[in-house]
Scaffold this motif. Sequence first.
Motif, short mmCIF file in Angstrom:
data_model
loop_
_atom_site.label_atom_id
_atom_site.label_comp_id
_atom_site.label_asym_id
_atom_site.label_seq_id
_atom_site.Cartn_x
_atom_site.Cartn_y
_atom_site.Cartn_z
N VAL A 1 42.14 33.45 50.86
CA VAL A 1 41.92 34.65 49.11
C VAL A 1 40.45 33.76 48.93
N ARG A 2 39.75 33.92 48.56
CA ARG A 2 38.55 33.38 47.94
C ARG A 2 38.06 32.80 47.09
N LYS A 3 38.27 34.68 46.12
CA LYS A 3 38.26 34.11 44.64
C LYS A 3 39.58 35.54 43.99
N LEU A 4 39.79 35.23 42.48
CA LEU A 4 40.81 35.72 42.36
C LEU A 4 39.49 36.02 40.41
N GLU A 5 39.68 37.04 40.21
CA GLU A 5 39.06 37.80 38.87
C GLU A 5 39.90 39.09 38.20
N ASP A 6 39.63 37.87 36.90
CA ASP A 6 40.73 39.10 36.33
C ASP A 6 39.65 39.02 34.94
N VAL A 7 40.11 40.63 34.05
CA VAL A 7 39.94 41.33 33.53
C VAL A 7 40.70 41.44 32.35
N PRO A 8 40.80 40.39 30.79
CA PRO A 8 42.49 40.97 30.27
C PRO A 8 41.61 41.71 28.88
#
Length: 184
Positions: A59-66
């Motif tokens: 996994v290169r990145k994790l983005e979250d929309v809270p």
Amino acid sequence: MEEVLREYVKEVWVNRSQKRYHIKVLNGNGFLDGDPLVMLDDVPVFNIDKVMGIDPLKVRKLEDVPYRYYWGPSVYEGILSFTTYKGDLGGVEIDPKAVVLDYEGLQLQREFYSPVYDTEQSVKNRLPDFRNLLYWGPDINTSAAGKNQLSFYTSDQTGKYIGIVQGVTLQGDIASQYFSFEVN
């Protein structure tokens, strides 16, 4: 993956109950109630257990929309978007019964042209207006009584128009109303 999420991603809380993983997303008011929409290389994954089986080194990145997210009739408590280095879903197999559709995903806010004829000069020197979207206002607030007044110019295209007013309350409830008018 479970260990990485628990130790390094403070915006999520991982829980395992009834032999299934559940993830809660943290926003400014605390943890959101339900499970988020989990995406892996822009593909929705509805079984969080499959994501937990991925090698975190892929996994290169994790983005979250809270924030609460509405996708058609579905409501999700946030979004977690995992991106792998190779874009190959990290080895997760897509369900063979799944319907695969292209969609645009998250988009930047668009601005729509809305003319203003505030001077005599602008009324006389304008080009014909053939818009079919007459007004778009994504950030309109109403009074405590639920009212607000808006004004816009119609198109030069004659005919019957249908107006749609849609909104979301502070509690997340949605509403819509239709009306029609004619331009001669």
